[in-house]
Design a protein around this motif. Structure first.
Motif, short mmCIF file in Angstrom:
data_model
loop_
_atom_site.label_atom_id
_atom_site.label_comp_id
_atom_site.label_asym_id
_atom_site.label_seq_id
_atom_site.Cartn_x
_atom_site.Cartn_y
_atom_site.Cartn_z
N TYR A 109 -1.49 -2.21 10.30
CA TYR A 109 -2.56 -1.34 10.81
C TYR A 109 -3.46 -0.93 9.65
O TYR A 109 -2.96 -0.65 8.56
CB TYR A 109 -1.95 -0.09 11.48
N ILE A 110 -4.76 -0.94 9.88
CA ILE A 110 -5.72 -0.52 8.85
C ILE A 110 -6.17 0.89 9.20
O ILE A 110 -6.57 1.16 10.34
CB ILE A 110 -6.93 -1.48 8.81
N LEU A 111 -6.11 1.79 8.20
CA LEU A 111 -6.32 3.21 8.50
C LEU A 111 -7.53 3.81 7.79
O LEU A 111 -7.55 5.00 7.49
CB LEU A 111 -5.05 3.98 8.13
N ASN A 137 -9.24 -9.74 13.34
CA ASN A 137 -9.07 -10.25 11.96
C ASN A 137 -9.44 -9.16 10.99
O ASN A 137 -10.49 -8.55 11.15
CB ASN A 137 -10.14 -11.25 11.58
N TYR A 138 -8.69 -9.05 9.94
CA TYR A 138 -9.06 -8.11 8.87
C TYR A 138 -9.31 -8.88 7.59
O TYR A 138 -8.46 -9.65 7.16
CB TYR A 138 -7.93 -7.09 8.67
N TRP A 139 -10.48 -8.70 7.01
CA TRP A 139 -10.77 -9.30 5.70
C TRP A 139 -11.96 -8.64 5.07
O TRP A 139 -12.47 -7.65 5.60
CB TRP A 139 -10.92 -10.81 5.78
N GLN A 140 -12.40 -9.19 3.95
CA GLN A 140 -13.48 -8.57 3.19
C GLN A 140 -14.38 -9.65 2.60
O GLN A 140 -13.93 -10.79 2.44
CB GLN A 140 -12.91 -7.80 1.99
N TYR A 170 -23.67 -10.42 -2.54
CA TYR A 170 -23.55 -9.03 -3.01
C TYR A 170 -22.90 -8.15 -1.95
O TYR A 170 -23.16 -8.32 -0.75
CB TYR A 170 -24.93 -8.49 -3.40
N THR A 171 -22.08 -7.24 -2.41
CA THR A 171 -21.45 -6.31 -1.48
C THR A 171 -21.41 -4.92 -2.11
O THR A 171 -21.42 -4.78 -3.32
CB THR A 171 -20.04 -6.81 -1.09
N SER A 172 -21.41 -3.92 -1.24
CA SER A 172 -21.49 -2.54 -1.74
C SER A 172 -20.14 -2.04 -2.19
O SER A 172 -19.11 -2.40 -1.64
CB SER A 172 -22.00 -1.63 -0.63
N HIS A 222 -21.50 -3.30 9.18
CA HIS A 222 -22.21 -3.48 7.91
C HIS A 222 -21.61 -2.55 6.88
O HIS A 222 -21.52 -1.35 7.09
CB HIS A 222 -23.70 -3.15 8.06
N ARG A 223 -21.20 -3.13 5.77
CA ARG A 223 -20.58 -2.33 4.73
C ARG A 223 -21.65 -1.71 3.85
O ARG A 223 -22.48 -2.41 3.30
CB ARG A 223 -19.69 -3.26 3.92
N LEU A 224 -21.61 -0.40 3.74
CA LEU A 224 -22.64 0.31 2.97
C LEU A 224 -21.97 1.25 1.98
O LEU A 224 -20.95 1.87 2.28
CB LEU A 224 -23.52 1.14 3.90
P1 AMP Z 1 -17.04 -6.52 4.43
O1 AMP Z 1 -16.74 -6.87 3.03
O2 AMP Z 1 -18.45 -6.11 4.65
O3 AMP Z 1 -16.59 -7.58 5.37
O4 AMP Z 1 -16.20 -5.22 4.78
C1 AMP Z 1 -14.82 -5.22 4.60
C2 AMP Z 1 -14.25 -3.93 5.06
O5 AMP Z 1 -14.47 -3.77 6.47
C3 AMP Z 1 -12.76 -3.85 4.89
O6 AMP Z 1 -12.39 -3.47 3.58
C4 AMP Z 1 -12.38 -2.83 5.95
O7 AMP Z 1 -12.65 -1.52 5.50
C5 AMP Z 1 -13.33 -3.17 7.08
N1 AMP Z 1 -12.73 -4.12 8.03
C6 AMP Z 1 -13.01 -5.42 8.16
N2 AMP Z 1 -12.30 -5.97 9.16
C7 AMP Z 1 -11.54 -4.99 9.69
C8 AMP Z 1 -10.57 -4.94 10.76
N3 AMP Z 1 -10.28 -6.00 11.50
N4 AMP Z 1 -9.97 -3.76 10.98
C9 AMP Z 1 -10.26 -2.67 10.23
N5 AMP Z 1 -11.17 -2.66 9.24
C10 AMP Z 1 -11.81 -3.81 8.96
#
Ligand code: AMP
Length: 628
Positions: free
Chosen positions: A491-493, A386-389, A240-242, A505-507
């Motif tokens: 770049y993530i903004l 790393n950027y992911w979700q 589950y995710t918010s 922690h994603r809330l």
């Molecule tokens: P989660 O699903 O809990 O892993 O959260 C994902 C969210 O965390 C993404 O949609 C971004 O908003 C943020 N996020 C994760 N990794 C990064 C990163 N390396 N740089 C910037 N934001 C990130």
């Protein structure tokens, strides 16, 4: 950069050949007949007809070559214990857990909810579910009864696996009372609750429902439970995710695509090979814990370190001590953990031999330039952002040193990973943005193997939530703003929605607001995420009271603030507790009634609130200013 670009190009233009090749990394009991079925966009089905099993690939497949090698290394500074499980030990424990679940009637497709701290049994039961084809739903131990009840209602588990207590900073945190409350609150009753008794807190067992795991384990320790071969697209788990509503979304993952994607990422992104040791300090309750504490390293024949503890106890060198002791090759952590270390004696960074360590990976929240640079210079090791979700299950943007070593830039998670046709899209027009133009980070479908298949039980919500953000274009939205510079670095903004990120922690602010609003004195509220030096963001709540006159009583403000914080803690867990609850007479809203969150955030961060032409009552903003 040529090699990594070419690799990416192939993965998109020659998608099926690319993934058919990668699929050879795992064992298929029955070969697939079709690499990709994309006949019902945006639903992608990978490796159709192929039968495989995550547990077999993570455990059994390595028994011959690595039976006596470490597979799961558990370090707990909470209870001062370290246990090294070889692949053979792991197999025994997983089979005992699987036999237990089987005895309790768990069969393919049943859900098993796992509410456990960072103890090896969390991994054993996840893998046991995978072995049986049961669908696990791991719930983060820091969540409270209300979160847990929502997840029980949605996943309807036949069995729940939990414990007496976790531990934080050396102090036990009881789990069982929260679980009992959650079961009482939810409309679904699990048939059985299996409890790992750690002897940390007293625990009442409900007769006929609750079972102590110790005797079950002892009875099944020599069991060998046959692997259930699953069609590649059967669900493996729900996490589950918010999001923007009060109801969390159950991200559903498949079996074959996930196994292939994780296995490939271990080499291409994390530079790992069988026999290496991988250490991710994430909790199993989050996606990183699923993909890179449990499945990824084990699928690739690597050992994984599972750590119960904080990065600063017994001292701020503990991560480095673990790396030295177990000859760790790659560390995966979160920027918040590193920002915490920055406040400690820099000499601690040099106390241990880190010669085994190739690279450090940081993810889950924005990595600020200063922190990335500080760590890299202090340790003399590459730091990769790393950027992911949760939704994607593995990185969307990252350097890929296993493909090609290219220079990284602090502040940028580098470029799209193979398999992801990533774009930056203009929200208004639905067109791709040019260089340096801010837009929404998106993925042109089909999503690659390993990414979510759907939302559990709700295909329609999956399409609506993720694929309907751009006019005239069916494209996955990450809900993050981003841009690509002239050299191709991304770049993530920040988020485009009301989701906030506290210490990785994603809330959902909506979920916290709902909790604030359950307090009888509160009429309405707005919760926003405000920049914080250590945690990235922290929650801040503004509440409008039904009867503002109650604040005139002496001490009323502090008492109410404490009460509301307690409600949030009880419903959403301590991670969600706002830094402050401030009281106002009205919230700044647009004429159509939408709370102007961006303006509130700007004021909290001492910035200009920007364009306010749509505001209903400008006085409401002054109140926020005064409250601050
Ligand atoms: P989660 O699903 O809990 O892993 O959260 C994902 C969210 O965390 C993404 O949609 C971004 O908003 C943020 N996020 C994760 N990794 C990064 C990163 N390396 N740089 C910037 N934001 C990130």
């Amino acid at each position: 950069m040529q090699k990594v670009r070419e690799f990416h190009r192939q993965s998109i233009q020659d998608r099926e050949a690319f993934w058919a090749h990668e699929a050879q990394r795992i064992h298929w009991e029955t070969p697939f007949t079709q690499v990709l079925d994309y006949s019902r966009p945006p639903f992608a089905r990978w490796f159709v007809g192929g039968k495989t099993n995550l547990c077999y690939n993570a455990v059994d497949r390595w028994l011959d070559t690595q039976g006596d090698q470490p597979a799961l290394i558990w370090v707990s500074t909470e209870v001062d214990q370290e246990i090294v499980y070889t692949r053979a030990d792991l197999s025994r424990e997983v089979n005992a857990a699987a036999a237990t679940l089987q005895e309790l009637g768990v069969v393919q497709g049943d859900r098993v909810l796992i509410y456990l701290p960072m103890i090896p049994q969390a991994a054993f039961f996840m893998l046991a579910c995978a072995r049986l084809g049961a669908i696990h739903s791991v719930v983060f131990g820091g969540f409270a009864a209300h979160n847990l009840a929502q997840r029980i209602d949605d996943a309807q588990p036949r069995v729940i696996v939990s414990t007496d207590a976790g531990s934080r900073g050396g102090r036990p945190i009881a789990y069982k009372p929260l679980l009992d409350q959650a079961i009482a609150q939810s409309s679904h009753a699990p048939e059985r609750v299996v409890l790992v008794n750690r002897g940390l807190a007293p625990m009442d067992l409900t007769a006929g429902r609750d079972l102590d795991y110790a005797p079950l384990r002892a009875r099944h320790l020599d069991a060998l439970v046959p692997v259930v071969w699953l069609e590649s697209n059967e669900p493996s788990y729900i996490l589950y995710t918010s999001g923007t509503t009060g109801n969390p979304k159950g991200v559903q993952r498949d079996v074959g695509g996930y196994a292939v994607a994780l296995c490939a990422s271990m080499e291409y992104i994390y530079g790992g090979k069988p026999g290496d040791v991988y250490f991710s300090s994430s909790d199993v309750g989050w996606v990183v814990g699923h993909s890179y504490v449990v499945y990824g390293p084990l699928l690739n024949g690597q050992a994984t370190v599972m750590y119960e503890g904080t990065p600063v106890r017994p001292d701020a060198a503990i991560l480095w001590r673990i790396i030295e002791t177990y000859r760790v090759n790659a560390l995966f952590s979160a920027p918040t953990a590193i920002r915490v270390l920055k406040k400690h004696d820099p000499a601690l960074l040099h106390r241990h031999d880190l010669s085994s360590l190739d690279r450090i990976y940081l993810a889950g929240e924005p990595l600020d330039e200063l922190t990335g640079q500080w760590l890299s210079e202090a340790l003399g090791k590459p730091v990769i952002d790393n950027y992911w979700q949760t939704e994607t299950g593995w990185p969307i943007l990252s350097a890929q040193p296993g493909v090609e070593e290219v220079p990284t830039r602090f502040g940028s998670p580098s470029f799209p990973v193979y398999g992801y046709d990533a774009r930056v899209i203009d929200e208004a027009t639905g067109q791709d943005c040019g260089p340096n133009q801010k837009g929404v980070v998106a993925i042109e479908p089909p999503l690659p193997p390993g990414a979510m298949s759907t939302i559990w039980g709700n295909d329609e919500r999956f399409v609506r939530t993720y694929f309907q953000s751009f006019p005239g274009r069916l494209c996955y939205s990450t809900s993050d703003w981003g841009l690509v510079d002239d050299d191709g670095y991304w770049y993530i903004l920040g988020r485009t929605d009301d989701v906030i990120n506290v210490a990785g922690h994603r809330l959902g602010t909506r979920e916290i607001e709902e909790s604030v609003n359950t307090h009888p004195a509160v009429a309405e509220s707005a919760v926003v995420g405000v920049a914080d030096q250590l945690k990235g963001q922290e929650a801040m709540a503004f509440a409008v009271l039904r009867n503002p006159a109650v604040l005139d009583e002496s001490g009323a403000r502090d008492r109410l603030e404490a009460e509301i914080k307690r409600v949030i803690e009880q419903r959403n867990g301590a991670v969600a507790r706002p830094a402050r609850i401030l009281f106002v007479n009205s919230l700044p809203k647009t004429r159509s009634g939408k709370v102007l969150r961006r303006a509130i955030v700007a004021l909290c961060e001492g910035r200009d609130p920007g364009d306010l032409t749509t505001i209903e009552d400008p006085g409401a903003l002054d109140q926020i200013r005064d409250a601050l």
